[in-house]
Scaffold this active site. Structure first.
Site, mmCIF file in Angstrom:
data_model
loop_
_atom_site.group_PDB
_atom_site.id
_atom_site.type_symbol
_atom_site.label_atom_id
_atom_site.label_comp_id
_atom_site.label_asym_id
_atom_site.label_seq_id
_atom_site.Cartn_x
_atom_site.Cartn_y
_atom_site.Cartn_z
ATOM 1 N N ASP A 70 -1.585 -8.502 1.042
ATOM 2 C CA ASP A 70 -0.318 -8.716 0.061
ATOM 3 C C ASP A 70 0.436 -9.937 -0.304
ATOM 4 O OD1 ASP A 70 -0.654 -5.894 1.465
ATOM 5 O OD2 ASP A 70 2.172 -5.347 1.366
ATOM 6 N N HIS A 121 -0.232 1.201 9.882
ATOM 7 C CA HIS A 121 -1.068 1.734 9.027
ATOM 8 C C HIS A 121 -2.137 2.001 10.390
ATOM 9 C CE1 HIS A 121 0.672 -1.342 6.877
ATOM 10 N NE2 HIS A 121 0.029 -0.705 5.573
ATOM 11 N N GLY A 144 0.391 -1.521 -0.495
ATOM 12 C CA GLY A 144 0.132 0.309 0.503
ATOM 13 C C GLY A 144 0.923 1.145 0.487
ATOM 14 N N SER A 145 0.425 2.356 -0.742
ATOM 15 C CA SER A 145 0.831 3.422 -0.648
ATOM 16 C C SER A 145 0.754 4.029 1.183
ATOM 17 C CB SER A 145 0.926 4.727 -1.908
ATOM 18 O OG SER A 145 1.069 4.551 -2.824
ATOM 19 N N GLY A 146 1.928 5.291 1.037
ATOM 20 C CA GLY A 146 1.895 6.382 1.491
ATOM 21 C C GLY A 146 2.795 5.788 3.121
ATOM 22 N N HIS A 147 3.479 4.842 3.248
ATOM 23 C CA HIS A 147 4.210 4.825 3.867
ATOM 24 C C HIS A 147 5.821 5.270 2.914
ATOM 25 C CE1 HIS A 147 1.909 1.994 5.893
ATOM 26 N NE2 HIS A 147 1.779 1.098 4.600
ATOM 27 N N LYS A 192 5.141 -7.686 2.638
ATOM 28 C CA LYS A 192 5.420 -7.444 3.745
ATOM 29 C C LYS A 192 3.932 -8.165 4.280
ATOM 30 C CE LYS A 192 4.850 -2.437 4.004
ATOM 31 N NZ LYS A 192 4.840 -2.649 2.651
#
Lengths: 331, 331
Positions: A110, A219, A54-57, A105
């Site tokens: 995922d 998250h 996921g994006s945001g990391h 991860k």
């Protein structure tokens, strides 16, 4: 919601486009499906390395595409696993015939999506091995995970496996060194504030002004417990102790110490945490042979930090030291 | 106040101590008076470069001490100019006999204290030249400044003058290239949130939930105006346009585009700003030849960003590209 964004639905696409323009010497962005590949394509004879999530990391994972680290990265929607239809072409783009290692991860989505993508790539003739990173000692099983979550230790897996691929190791050998890193790296984090996912528009959890959450997930998944605000030295000890005990570290061992910012934490605070974590390790007779301090595995603008310890041996130390040229790590 | 700190009075000392431990290959920390010098001391025959200023803007300046950039950096208390008693020994430590260039951001306290320190160093036989950086086009005169403030463009001055010193230029030549960068670099920033100085314990200004401040200073000094929240593309245009106009940029020119995070801004947002700023420059026929995106001149955990444009010529491009090895910039 205060953010430097346009339409919340366009955040990932626009930011990856900007990333590609700023780093055109290192990466090529494929817009649809969205993935980031090493500029110039797969390197002949070299095992390909692919990661994603996921994006945001950010800078994870696209910031680690380049020489000595990843060949491709697949950004999903914000805090959402990338789909197999994006992962499969990224795997194909990373393959030069020597096979591909997927670094995943440990989140249920995922793992499933990379598994499906690996099968699809295999059907197209690409040999894929997968390593699952699960370094977060805070909790067993979490909101989106069975078993331990994968967090900041992923950087160590990508760097060290990337160096093994770059020196010409075959797929089995690259997978083996990645598994060795996974077996020897542990992390734990703390949140002072929540973050806001753009399309949600409000903080992902509530954390009172006088509390912090020890063992937070990247998250915002629940950690071990909430505690009143504490001095940094006490927080650092609360993070480091479970990491050291889970690793079973003994005096005389050498480690890499990584203090990671969650996105909204000033560098000065990360160095205060580093100072105490290093002193605690040294008090146990553990030698900090390598260090990394910075915001590499973030949760948007969350304030907080994590402490990662990797037990080093001669091979992993040499692979960590090997040259790397990516947007986020370079030496 | 939510921070990973111990006693607020110890933040700077503890964080610089941690910085020194993490980067012992690059820097040596002198504790009292507090300054950070290049490991191994002054380089024989090379002009020394010294900078400094209030803490809270990390990695500026200590993160830029190393090969190809600064020889010493002097961190003051949070948002407070360093005192001459710390600057003078830093200047002496940076001097190998070839003289020292002091790079000073244009704040009244910084300018006065560096001036006094230069006189004290001169009395000890060190030739000191000073260049004052004043790249912020937002306002003339501000809370702590007469004239324009010095902000993110300082990174370009330190990198390019550092490369000139490294290649062996004499003091006059290093000062001249630094002045050329100052004459050709302009910046402007926006704040979405305020930051909290540890010993104050509360935000340095109030900014309503539905407003942002265009033209903010890096200590939260007032900007040009407060506006309702706007999309990133509109904010970027509001920052870039005054920068381009002040520089008098024409079609066909080449620039370095630097999008800087204020400390609490996710990387994804910085790349969204970069994407639009680049498009706006290209629409004017200006070519973005070099780029930098990241949080290099921060205001603790402030959310916001600034846009810096440096007009390049052949010499400054080559000096920007020259090798650098510091904690925060490396290539």
């Amino acid at each position: 919601m205060k953010k430097l964004i346009n339409d919340p639905q366009d955040v990932v696409a626009e930011s990856v486009e900007g990333f590609g323009l700023a780093h055109a010497d290192l990466v090529a962005v494929h817009a649809d499906p969205l993935f980031v590949a090493r500029a110039g394509g797969a390197v002949s004879g070299k095992v390909g390395l692919v990661s994603g999530g996921g994006s945001g990391h950010e800078p994870l994972h696209a910031g680690f595409v380049g020489v000595g680290m990843l060949d491709a990265a697949v950004p999903g929607a914000m805090f959402t696993s990338p789909v197999p239809d994006a992962i499969t072409p990224a795997i194909q783009a990373a393959d030069s015939g020597a096979g591909v290692l997927a670094i995943v991860k440990n989140y249920t989505g995922d793992v499933l999506n990379f598994e499906t993508a690996a099968e699809l790539a295999d059907a197209e003739g690409v040999t894929v091995r997968t390593v699952v990173v699960n370094d977060d000692v805070a909790v067993e099983d979490s909101t989106w995970t069975a078993g331990r979550r994968g967090v900041a230790g992923t950087v160590m897996v990508e760097k060290i496996a990337g160096a093994a691929a770059e020196r010409g190791d075959d797929l089995d050998a690259v997978a083996a060194v990645a598994e060795k890193v996974v077996a020897n790296v542990r992390s734990m984090g703390v949140a002072l504030t929540a973050c806001t996912v753009p399309h949600a528009g409000r903080p992902s959890f509530d954390l009172p002004d006088d509390e912090m959450e020890i063992g937070i997930g990247i998250h915002g998944e629940p950690g071990r417990h909430r505690v009143p605000l504490q001095p940094a030295d006490a927080v650092t000890e609360a993070l480091l102790t479970p990491v050291v005990e889970d690793l079973g570290l003994s005096g005389g061992e050498q480690v890499l110490l990584f203090v990671n910012g969650m996105g909204g934490t000033p560098a000065s605070e990360l160095y205060i945490v580093y100072r105490k974590a290093r002193a605690l390790l040294e008090a146990r007779g553990v030698s900090v042979a390598r260090s990394l301090v910075g915001s590499y595995v973030t949760s948007l603008e969350m304030q907080g930090a994590s402490v990662t310890v990797l037990r080093l041996d001669e091979e992993t130390t040499a692979l960590w030291d090997a040259p790397v040229h990516t947007a986020a790590l370079r030496w």
